[in-house]
Design a protein around this motif. Structure first.
Motif, mmCIF file in Angstrom:
data_model
loop_
_atom_site.group_PDB
_atom_site.id
_atom_site.type_symbol
_atom_site.label_atom_id
_atom_site.label_comp_id
_atom_site.label_asym_id
_atom_site.label_seq_id
_atom_site.Cartn_x
_atom_site.Cartn_y
_atom_site.Cartn_z
ATOM 1 N N PRO A 167 0.844 -1.207 0.000
ATOM 2 C CA PRO A 167 0.000 0.000 0.000
ATOM 3 C C PRO A 167 0.876 1.254 0.000
ATOM 4 O O PRO A 167 2.045 1.209 0.419
ATOM 5 N N PRO A 168 0.338 2.382 -0.462
ATOM 6 C CA PRO A 168 1.166 3.593 -0.650
ATOM 7 C C PRO A 168 1.972 4.013 0.574
ATOM 8 O O PRO A 168 3.167 4.296 0.469
ATOM 9 N N ARG A 169 1.348 4.079 1.761
ATOM 10 C CA ARG A 169 2.061 4.549 2.949
ATOM 11 C C ARG A 169 3.185 3.593 3.331
ATOM 12 O O ARG A 169 4.272 4.011 3.743
ATOM 13 N N GLU A 170 2.938 2.297 3.204
ATOM 14 C CA GLU A 170 3.967 1.317 3.530
ATOM 15 C C GLU A 170 5.062 1.305 2.459
ATOM 16 O O GLU A 170 6.233 1.079 2.759
ATOM 17 N N TRP A 171 4.668 1.567 1.194
ATOM 18 C CA TRP A 171 5.643 1.655 0.106
ATOM 19 C C TRP A 171 6.663 2.753 0.401
ATOM 20 O O TRP A 171 7.873 2.550 0.308
ATOM 21 N N VAL A 172 6.174 3.924 0.766
ATOM 22 C CA VAL A 172 7.052 5.047 1.101
ATOM 23 C C VAL A 172 7.986 4.680 2.253
ATOM 24 O O VAL A 172 9.193 4.936 2.215
ATOM 25 N N THR A 173 7.416 4.048 3.264
ATOM 26 C CA THR A 173 8.198 3.708 4.463
ATOM 27 C C THR A 173 9.315 2.735 4.142
ATOM 28 O O THR A 173 10.470 2.935 4.558
ATOM 29 N N ILE A 174 9.020 1.685 3.396
ATOM 30 C CA ILE A 174 10.025 0.668 3.094
ATOM 31 C C ILE A 174 11.123 1.241 2.202
ATOM 32 O O ILE A 174 12.314 1.014 2.435
ATOM 33 N N VAL A 175 10.746 2.014 1.184
ATOM 34 C CA VAL A 175 11.756 2.566 0.279
ATOM 35 C C VAL A 175 12.693 3.514 1.031
ATOM 36 O O VAL A 175 13.915 3.493 0.821
ATOM 37 N N LEU A 176 12.141 4.339 1.905
ATOM 38 C CA LEU A 176 12.977 5.273 2.658
ATOM 39 C C LEU A 176 13.826 4.559 3.707
ATOM 40 O O LEU A 176 15.050 4.750 3.776
ATOM 41 N N MET A 177 13.200 3.750 4.544
ATOM 42 C CA MET A 177 13.906 3.152 5.675
ATOM 43 C C MET A 177 14.950 2.130 5.239
ATOM 44 O O MET A 177 15.997 1.993 5.874
#
Length: 362
Positions: free
Chosen positions: A287-297
């Motif tokens: 999902p979008p919010r988790e996508w952002v989190t995984i790519v950044l972290m």
């Protein structure tokens, strides 16, 4: 009673405007310094340590039992980190969490092998080992979560991923270090594990426990998070200063081409992590919010953990800690600069998942 009335003289108006303009300029400088405190501080302490190493050498002689100032500073860093870890109430995302753990602890560290293999004979081995060390540490403790917040990702997942990978990383890093330094100094993973337990895991858990058992501490941390962040960064700067001062002659004696090669690798490694995270998170259909989190972290590594690992190395390797920390600082600066530029583009337009920014999947 005497009173004055009438128009304010033009000279006084000009003075007021000038004073107001000066105040605005000073506030702008203050905001810039606070926002870029770690980067500006690293540039300052590295320059000072190279130009005037004597104070750092003297401070390196201060002992607290068997520990020196670097070890004490590392403990303070992780106590503060543990106390500042927020709620993970929205972190129940098993697929994203498992994917993040695998990427942070097993996939991204694998790039250390090619760095050592292809760089051997071309770049100074100590600098290569420092860059490899940066690759195998867990995800960042603070800046990554800050950028996830800015990009409106899943902050709870970011906090939980940070906590889990830093706890598990204590178990994986000793074996990684033994492989990285196998060509120079043999390292017993079990000995290093004991050092990391005391320097990293115990202070982190202690800080987390303080937050859980005391409401007043939770309130204090919430009200003073920026101040605590500055304290934590100041401890990092202290350790870097001590390491650079202790290895000033070796750093100054390094070939310029080796330092430029490290700088190029610092940016290249982060871009590899970022592109890899992008494709993996997209393939997993997060999902979008988790996508952002995984790519950044999963594209960021922790400078405080680098500092703690170097402090836990055998004595003969600690003597080269100033050289080892240089590529770590370069890589940390590269990820901060690159991600701060990209994170501002990653904002969610609405809770339904409409995304803005060309780097997010539609």
């Amino acid at each position: 009673e005497i009173s004055f009335s009438g128009p304010v003289p033009a000279a006084d108006e000009a003075g007021v405007r000038s004073f107001s303009g000066l105040g605005d300029a000073l506030m702008a400088v203050k905001d810039f310094v606070l926002k870029n405190f770690l980067i500006l501080g690293l540039l300052t302490v590295i320059t000072f340590g190279l130009v005037c190493p004597e104070p750092g050498l003297a401070a390196n002689g201060i002992k607290f039992g068997t520990w020196g100032l670097p070890q004490v500073a590392v403990v303070v860093i992780f106590v503060i980190s543990g106390a500042c870890l927020d709620s993970v109430s929205d972190a129940n995302q098993p697929k994203a969490l498992v994917l993040g753990i695998v990427l942070v602890l097993f996939v991204t560290p694998a790039i250390a092998g090619p760095i050592l293999h292809f760089g051997a004979g071309r770049v100074d081995m100590t600098l290569l080992q420092g860059m490899a060390l940066f690759c195998v540490v867990p995800t960042t403790l603070s800046s990554g979560v800050t950028m996830v917040t800015q990009a409106k990702g899943n902050v709870s997942l970011a906090v939980f991923l940070t906590t889990v990978t830093n706890l598990l990383g204590v178990l994986t890093m000793p074996w990684s270090m033994s492989r990285i330094f196998a060509a120079t100094v043999p390292i017993k993973p079990t000995d290093m594990l004991g050092e990391l337990l005391w320097l990293t895991l115990a202070p982190l858990v202690f800080g987390m426990s303080l937050r859980q058992v005391s409401g007043s501490i939770r309130k204090f941390v919430k009200d003073n998070k920026k101040v605590l962040g500055l304290c934590q960064n100041s401890c990092i700067l202290c350790v870097v200063w001590l390491m650079v001062s202790g290895a000033q002659d070796k750093i100054v004696g390094s070939a310029p081409k080796d330092l430029w090669a490290c700088l190029a690798m610092a940016g290249g490694v982060h871009l590899v992590f970022r592109v890899g995270g992008y494709f993996v998170a997209t393939a997993a259909r997060l999902p979008p919010r988790e996508w952002v989190t995984i790519v950044l972290m999963c594209s960021q590594k922790s400078l405080p953990v680098c500092v703690s690992v170097i402090s836990a190395l055998p004595q003969e390797l600690r003597e080269r800690s100033g050289v080892l920390i240089v590529p770590c600082v370069m890589a940390h600066a590269a990820q901060l600069i690159i991600d701060s530029i990209l994170a501002v583009r990653w904002e969610l337009q609405d809770p339904a998942g409409e995304l803005k920014g060309s780097l997010l999947p539609k």
